[in-house]
Design a protein around this motif. Structure first.
Motif, PDB file in Angstrom:
ATOM      1  N   GLY A 180       0.817  -1.203   0.000  1.00 55.04           N
ATOM      2  CA  GLY A 180       0.000   0.000   0.000  1.00 55.04           C
ATOM      3  C   GLY A 180       0.850   1.251   0.000  1.00 55.04           C
ATOM      4  N   LEU A 181       0.263   2.327  -0.528  1.00 57.61           N
ATOM      5  CA  LEU A 181       0.918   3.638  -0.613  1.00 57.61           C
ATOM      6  C   LEU A 181      -0.117   4.693  -0.236  1.00 57.61           C
ATOM      7  CD1 LEU A 181       3.233   5.587  -1.636  1.00 57.61           C
ATOM      8  CD2 LEU A 181       2.137   5.431  -3.885  1.00 57.61           C
ATOM      9  N   LYS A 182       0.228   5.558   0.724  1.00 62.60           N
ATOM     10  CA  LYS A 182      -0.727   6.575   1.170  1.00 62.60           C
ATOM     11  C   LYS A 182       0.001   7.871   1.482  1.00 62.60           C
ATOM     12  CE  LYS A 182      -4.838   6.884   4.130  1.00 62.60           C
ATOM     13  NZ  LYS A 182      -5.687   6.109   5.086  1.00 62.60           N
ATOM     14  N   VAL A 183      -0.567   8.989   1.046  1.00 65.75           N
ATOM     15  CA  VAL A 183       0.021  10.313   1.269  1.00 65.75           C
ATOM     16  C   VAL A 183      -1.092  11.279   1.636  1.00 65.75           C
ATOM     17  CG1 VAL A 183       1.076  12.298   0.099  1.00 65.75           C
ATOM     18  CG2 VAL A 183       2.062  10.025  -0.186  1.00 65.75           C
ATOM     19  N   ILE A 184      -0.832  12.136   2.622  1.00 68.40           N
ATOM     20  CA  ILE A 184      -1.744  13.217   2.958  1.00 68.40           C
ATOM     21  C   ILE A 184      -1.007  14.538   2.808  1.00 68.40           C
ATOM     22  CG2 ILE A 184      -1.288  13.163   5.464  1.00 68.40           C
ATOM     23  CD1 ILE A 184      -4.385  13.621   5.769  1.00 68.40           C
ATOM     24  N   ASP A 185      -1.631  15.462   2.077  1.00 70.51           N
ATOM     25  CA  ASP A 185      -0.995  16.744   1.771  1.00 70.51           C
ATOM     26  C   ASP A 185      -1.608  17.857   2.629  1.00 70.51           C
ATOM     27  OD1 ASP A 185       0.751  15.694  -0.275  1.00 70.51           O
ATOM     28  OD2 ASP A 185      -0.998  15.513  -1.560  1.00 70.51           O
ATOM     29  N   ASP A 186      -2.135  18.911   1.994  1.00 73.17           N
ATOM     30  CA  ASP A 186      -2.639  20.068   2.721  1.00 73.17           C
ATOM     31  C   ASP A 186      -4.161  20.062   2.861  1.00 73.17           C
ATOM     32  OD1 ASP A 186      -3.117  20.413   0.032  1.00 73.17           O
ATOM     33  OD2 ASP A 186      -2.667  22.555   0.029  1.00 73.17           O
TER      34      ASP A 186
ATOM     35  N   LEU B 103      -3.584   4.103  -2.253  1.00 69.63           N
ATOM     36  CA  LEU B 103      -3.582   2.967  -3.168  1.00 69.63           C
ATOM     37  C   LEU B 103      -3.251   1.698  -2.406  1.00 69.63           C
ATOM     38  CD1 LEU B 103      -1.531   4.618  -6.080  1.00 69.63           C
ATOM     39  CD2 LEU B 103      -4.022   4.582  -5.778  1.00 69.63           C
ATOM     40  N   ARG B 104      -4.022   0.645  -2.679  1.00 64.98           N
ATOM     41  CA  ARG B 104      -3.827  -0.606  -1.964  1.00 64.98           C
ATOM     42  C   ARG B 104      -3.899  -1.796  -2.908  1.00 64.98           C
ATOM     43  NH1 ARG B 104      -8.013  -0.747   2.921  1.00 64.98           N
ATOM     44  NH2 ARG B 104      -7.898  -2.944   2.299  1.00 64.98           N
ATOM     45  N   VAL B 105      -3.039  -2.753  -2.661  1.00 64.20           N
ATOM     46  CA  VAL B 105      -3.111  -4.068  -3.298  1.00 64.20           C
ATOM     47  C   VAL B 105      -3.252  -5.059  -2.154  1.00 64.20           C
ATOM     48  CG1 VAL B 105      -1.947  -5.737  -4.768  1.00 64.20           C
ATOM     49  CG2 VAL B 105      -1.629  -3.281  -5.174  1.00 64.20           C
TER      50      VAL B 105
ATOM     51  N   TRP C 168      -0.088   3.367  -9.262  1.00 62.73           N
ATOM     52  CA  TRP C 168       0.498   4.703  -9.139  1.00 62.73           C
ATOM     53  C   TRP C 168       0.643   5.347 -10.508  1.00 62.73           C
ATOM     54  CZ3 TRP C 168       0.910   9.061  -7.193  1.00 62.73           C
ATOM     55  CH2 TRP C 168       1.978   9.924  -7.439  1.00 62.73           C
ATOM     56  N   SER C 169       0.993   4.593 -11.516  1.00 57.95           N
ATOM     57  CA  SER C 169       1.116   5.168 -12.867  1.00 57.95           C
ATOM     58  C   SER C 169      -0.226   5.667 -13.389  1.00 57.95           C
ATOM     59  CB  SER C 169       1.711   4.135 -13.837  1.00 57.95           C
ATOM     60  OG  SER C 169       0.772   3.119 -14.144  1.00 57.95           O
ATOM     61  N   LEU C 170      -1.323   5.055 -12.947  1.00 59.72           N
ATOM     62  CA  LEU C 170      -2.662   5.519 -13.325  1.00 59.72           C
ATOM     63  C   LEU C 170      -3.075   6.746 -12.508  1.00 59.72           C
ATOM     64  CD1 LEU C 170      -4.619   2.129 -13.529  1.00 59.72           C
ATOM     65  CD2 LEU C 170      -3.808   3.514 -15.446  1.00 59.72           C
TER      66      LEU C 170
END
Length: 225
Positions: free
Chosen positions: A165-171, A179-181, A195-197
Motif C-alpha cells: 500500500g501507498l498513502k500520502v496526505i498533503d494540505d 492505493l492498496r493491493v 500509481w502510474s494511473l
C-alpha cells in the motif's frame, strides 16, 4: 512479515508511507496519517489502535519520542509491537519489541524511518532509506515507491509478499493518494501500475473536491464537460 517506510516531505509538509507484507491487506492495518500531525507505522503483531493513539498525542503537542513512549506505557503487549513515527517537525522515533519476528531492523534519516520484520536481511530496510533519499527531485509518492522497490531488490522478506500500500496526505483533510493491493502474486508491480494511473490525475481529483468549476472532465458519459 512486513517492511515499511514512513516520511515527512520537508518542502511541502506532506506525510506518506509505503508498506509491503506477506500478509493480506497490510495497508488497512499498518498505515496511519494525519494532516499537519504525523505518520505512524504499526506492524509486526499489529495493533492498529496504536497508530491513532500516537497521532492523538502528537496532535496534543508531544514530539515523536514522547508520543511513542507514552503510548507504549499503556500497551500491555508492547514486546510484540513494531512502531515507527515521524512528527510534524520531521523527528523520528521507533520501537521494536523483544518479540519482533525473525530478522528485524530499522533505520532513520532526515525525516524518514523504515522498519521491517521477518526480513531476508537487514539490508532490506537500509536500502529503503537510501533509495528514498537518493530520489529527492521526485514526488513524495515516487520517492516512497523507489524505497519499496529497493527494499524488494535487497531481499525483501524471508518469504513471498502478497500485499502492499501507498498513502500520502498533503494540505487537505483526506489522503490525496491512497492505493492498496490487498492480495496479488506481485503486489509491488501492481502498486506501481496503480500509481502510474493515479499520478497524472491526482491533482485533478483534488481540484474536483476544492473547486468543481475548475475541474477537468475525464471523457466519460455524464461527466462535467
Amino acid at each position: 512479515m512486513t517492511f515499511s517506510l514512513a516520511a515527512r516531505d520537508p518542502e511541502s509538509g506532506s506525510f506518506g508511507m509505503v508498506v509491503c507484507s506477506s500478509s493480506p491487506a497490510v495497508a488497512s492495518r499498518c498505515i496511519h496519517l494525519r494532516r499537519g500531525v504525523g505518520v505512524v507505522a504499526s506492524q509486526n503483531v499489529t495493533n492498529p489502535g496504536l497508530g491513532p493513539a500516537i497521532l492523538d498525542r502528537l496532535e496534543q503537542g508531544l514530539g515523536s519520542e514522547d508520543a511513542l513512549s507514552r503510548t507504549l506505557q499503556e500497551e500491555p503487549f508492547a514486546d510484540y509491537r513494531q512502531l515507527s513515527v515521524v512528527d510534524d517537525e520531521g523527528r523520528t522515533a521507533h520501537h521494536s519489541g523483544e518479540n519482533s519476528l525473525g530478522i528485524n531492523h530499522w533505520a532513520s534519516a532526515d525525516a524518514a524511518v523504515a522498519a521491517g520484520n521477518l526480513l531476508a536481511s537487514a539490508d532490506t530496510v537500509d536500502a529503503m532509506v537510501e533509495a528514498y533519499h537518493a530520489d529527492r527531485g521526485s514526488s513524495l509518492e515516487a520517492r516512497l515507491m523507489a524505497g519499496l522497490q529497493a527494499a524488494l531488490a535487497a531481499g525483501g522478506e524471508a518469504g513471498p509478499v502478497r500485499s502492499a500500500g501507498l498513502k500520502v496526505i498533503d494540505d487537505v483533510s483526506w489522503a490525496t493518494t491512497d492505493l492498496r493491493v490487498d492480495d496479488a502474486d506481485d503486489p509491488v508491480a501492481e502498486l506501481l501500475r496503480l500509481w502510474s494511473l493515479w499520478e497524472p490525475v491526482k491533482d485533478d481529483y483534488r481540484t474536483r473536491a476544492l473547486n468543481p468549476d475548475e475541474a477537468p472532465g475525464f471523457g466519460v458519459a455524464g461527466d462535467l464537460r
